[in-house]
Scaffold this active site. Structure first.
Site, short mmCIF file in Angstrom:
data_model
loop_
_atom_site.label_atom_id
_atom_site.label_comp_id
_atom_site.label_asym_id
_atom_site.label_seq_id
_atom_site.Cartn_x
_atom_site.Cartn_y
_atom_site.Cartn_z
N SER A 182 0.86 -1.19 0.00
CA SER A 182 0.00 0.00 0.00
C SER A 182 0.89 1.23 0.00
O SER A 182 2.07 1.15 0.38
CB SER A 182 -0.88 0.01 1.25
OG SER A 182 -1.66 1.19 1.31
N TYR A 216 -1.88 -0.74 10.61
CA TYR A 216 -2.00 -1.18 9.21
C TYR A 216 -0.79 -0.71 8.40
O TYR A 216 -0.17 -1.49 7.66
CB TYR A 216 -3.29 -0.59 8.62
CG TYR A 216 -3.43 -0.80 7.13
CD1 TYR A 216 -3.78 -2.05 6.62
CD2 TYR A 216 -3.19 0.25 6.23
CE1 TYR A 216 -3.89 -2.23 5.24
CE2 TYR A 216 -3.30 0.07 4.87
CZ TYR A 216 -3.66 -1.18 4.37
OH TYR A 216 -3.77 -1.36 3.02
N1 LIG Z 1 -8.66 -0.87 -1.56
C1 LIG Z 1 -7.67 -0.03 -1.41
O1 LIG Z 1 -7.82 1.18 -1.60
C2 LIG Z 1 -6.30 -0.53 -1.03
C3 LIG Z 1 -5.26 0.39 -1.03
C4 LIG Z 1 -3.98 -0.03 -0.73
C5 LIG Z 1 -3.73 -1.36 -0.44
N2 LIG Z 1 -4.77 -2.25 -0.42
C6 LIG Z 1 -4.44 -3.65 -0.13
O2 LIG Z 1 -5.03 -4.48 -1.11
C7 LIG Z 1 -5.33 -5.75 -0.54
C8 LIG Z 1 -6.80 -6.08 -0.84
O3 LIG Z 1 -7.62 -5.04 -0.32
P1 LIG Z 1 -9.11 -4.84 -0.85
O4 LIG Z 1 -9.41 -3.39 -0.79
O5 LIG Z 1 -9.31 -5.56 -2.10
O6 LIG Z 1 -9.91 -5.53 0.35
P2 LIG Z 1 -11.32 -6.29 0.36
O7 LIG Z 1 -12.18 -5.79 -0.73
O8 LIG Z 1 -11.78 -6.20 1.78
O9 LIG Z 1 -10.89 -7.79 0.05
C9 LIG Z 1 -9.98 -8.44 0.92
C10 LIG Z 1 -9.75 -9.86 0.47
O10 LIG Z 1 -8.84 -10.49 1.37
C11 LIG Z 1 -9.46 -11.62 1.95
N3 LIG Z 1 -8.97 -11.82 3.31
C12 LIG Z 1 -9.05 -10.97 4.37
N4 LIG Z 1 -8.50 -11.55 5.45
C13 LIG Z 1 -8.07 -12.78 5.07
C14 LIG Z 1 -7.44 -13.86 5.75
N5 LIG Z 1 -7.13 -13.81 7.05
N6 LIG Z 1 -7.15 -14.97 5.03
C15 LIG Z 1 -7.47 -15.05 3.73
N7 LIG Z 1 -8.07 -14.08 3.04
C16 LIG Z 1 -8.38 -12.95 3.71
C17 LIG Z 1 -10.96 -11.32 1.88
O11 LIG Z 1 -11.75 -12.49 1.96
P3 LIG Z 1 -12.43 -12.97 3.38
O12 LIG Z 1 -12.87 -11.74 4.08
O13 LIG Z 1 -13.51 -13.89 2.97
O14 LIG Z 1 -11.33 -13.67 4.09
C18 LIG Z 1 -11.02 -10.68 0.51
O15 LIG Z 1 -10.97 -11.68 -0.49
C19 LIG Z 1 -5.03 -5.63 0.95
O16 LIG Z 1 -3.75 -6.21 1.20
C20 LIG Z 1 -4.97 -4.14 1.20
O17 LIG Z 1 -4.12 -3.80 2.25
C21 LIG Z 1 -6.05 -1.87 -0.70
#
Ligand SMILES: NC(=O)c1ccc[n+]([C@@H]2O[C@H](COP(=O)([O-])OP(=O)(O)OC[C@H]3O[C@@H](n4cnc5c(N)ncnc54)[C@H](OP(=O)(O)O)[C@@H]3O)[C@@H](O)[C@H]2O)c1
Length: 259
Positions: free
Chosen positions: A143, A157
């Site tokens: 991130s 985080y």
């Molecule tokens: N969205 C943003 O703006 C953003 C920005 C910077 C970085 N990121 C990074 O991108 C990644 C994905 O974020 P996102 O926004 O796509 O989040 P999201 O929409 O909440 O999706 C998160 C995914 O991770 C899975 N997950 C969460 N905890 C888990 C665990 N303990 N074991 C296995 N799977 C798990 C969730 O499935 P379950 O809940 O069913 O486990 C889901 O498939 C993260 O690493 C986040 O830090 C996101």
């Protein structure tokens, strides 16, 4: 320009939703056979149903990246289903908010356990299979928050996301002789289920701070991850690529005032 990735095998943790699902779609469109993970089986089933009929197959397995045993099971499943493993996208992550004075030891452990330890456990679990591939790729979703920027409520985080990059630099050295590259994509604010939960006001404020004038889409991250997975990126390792529409660039809000 790029060699085809047709027939390669990938695992995308957290591929049942959000950015991971976008990465899975991008890879499957390129002919990669993808195994997506998450803890919630319904979300996995719906991702698998939606991502059917692409050039590569998308299947799922429920697993918690905070469990080393689950991580080994994911790799065994992908190897069995798709004849090996070439690409690991360590993407699963959580971003609960809490000010420093409120954070409990459990809050900290949870975020570090999933985001940082989960990344390490997946890489450990995938090592033998990626080595056998002879062109192994690890792409970590970090991130901008932590490695580059800060945001109130996300001290734990941000630390977990910076920890991924500390791990990445030594992992890239250790794994280079095995022909495995280790790189990271650093998203800005990307429209996902997780981000939508933060509320429309948050999303509008974030969009206003991006020179590109809009939030990122999951395909933006998928395309960057796909690049790191190509044969042509074989000489790139230990690097991070910011994909944020220029969000980290303004020195102050005034930098965007006259655009
Ligand atoms: N969205 C943003 O703006 C953003 C920005 C910077 C970085 N990121 C990074 O991108 C990644 C994905 O974020 P996102 O926004 O796509 O989040 P999201 O929409 O909440 O999706 C998160 C995914 O991770 C899975 N997950 C969460 N905890 C888990 C665990 N303990 N074991 C296995 N799977 C798990 C969730 O499935 P379950 O809940 O069913 O486990 C889901 O498939 C993260 O690493 C986040 O830090 C996101």
């Amino acid at each position: 320009m790029f060699n085809s990735l047709q027939g390669r095998s990938a695992v995308v943790t957290g591929g049942s939703k959000g950015i991971g699902r976008g990465i899975a779609e991008t890879f499957a469109r390129a002919g990669v056979n993808v195994v997506v993970t998450g803890r919630n089986q319904d979300d996995i089933d719906s991702a698998v149903a939606d991502l059917g009929g692409l050039a590569g197959t998308v299947t799922g397995v429920a697993a918690d990246v905070a469990s080393p045993e689950d991580c080994r099971r994911v790799v065994a499943t992908a190897t069995e289903r798709n004849g090996g493993l070439d690409i690991l996208c360590a993407n699963a992550g959580i971003f609960p908010s809490g000010r420093i004075e409120e954070l409990t030891p459990e809050d900290i452990e949870q975020v570090i356990g999933v985001n940082f330890k989960g990344t390490v456990y997946m890489v450990q679990a995938a090592l033998d299979a990626l080595t056998a591939s002879g062109r192994g790729r690890v792409v970590i979703t970090s991130s901008i928050t932590g490695p580059i920027t800060g945001f109130p409520g996300w001290s734990h985080y941000g630390a977990s996301k910076a920890a991924q990059l500390g791990f990445l630099r030594t992992a890239a050295i250790e794994l280079a002789p095995k022909k495995i590259t280790v790189n990271a994509v650093l998203p800005g604010n990307v429209i996902t289920e997780g981000l939508i939960e933060m509320g429309q006001t948050y999303m509008d404020q974030m969009a206003a701070s991006v020179p590109a004038g809009k939030l990122g889409e999951v395909a933006d991250i998928g395309n960057a991850a796909l690049f790191f997975a190509t044969d042509e990126a074989a000489y790139i390792t230990g690097q991070s690529l910011v994909v944020d529409g220029g969000q980290i660039l303004p020195e102050s809000p005034e930098a965007l005032a006259d655009l």
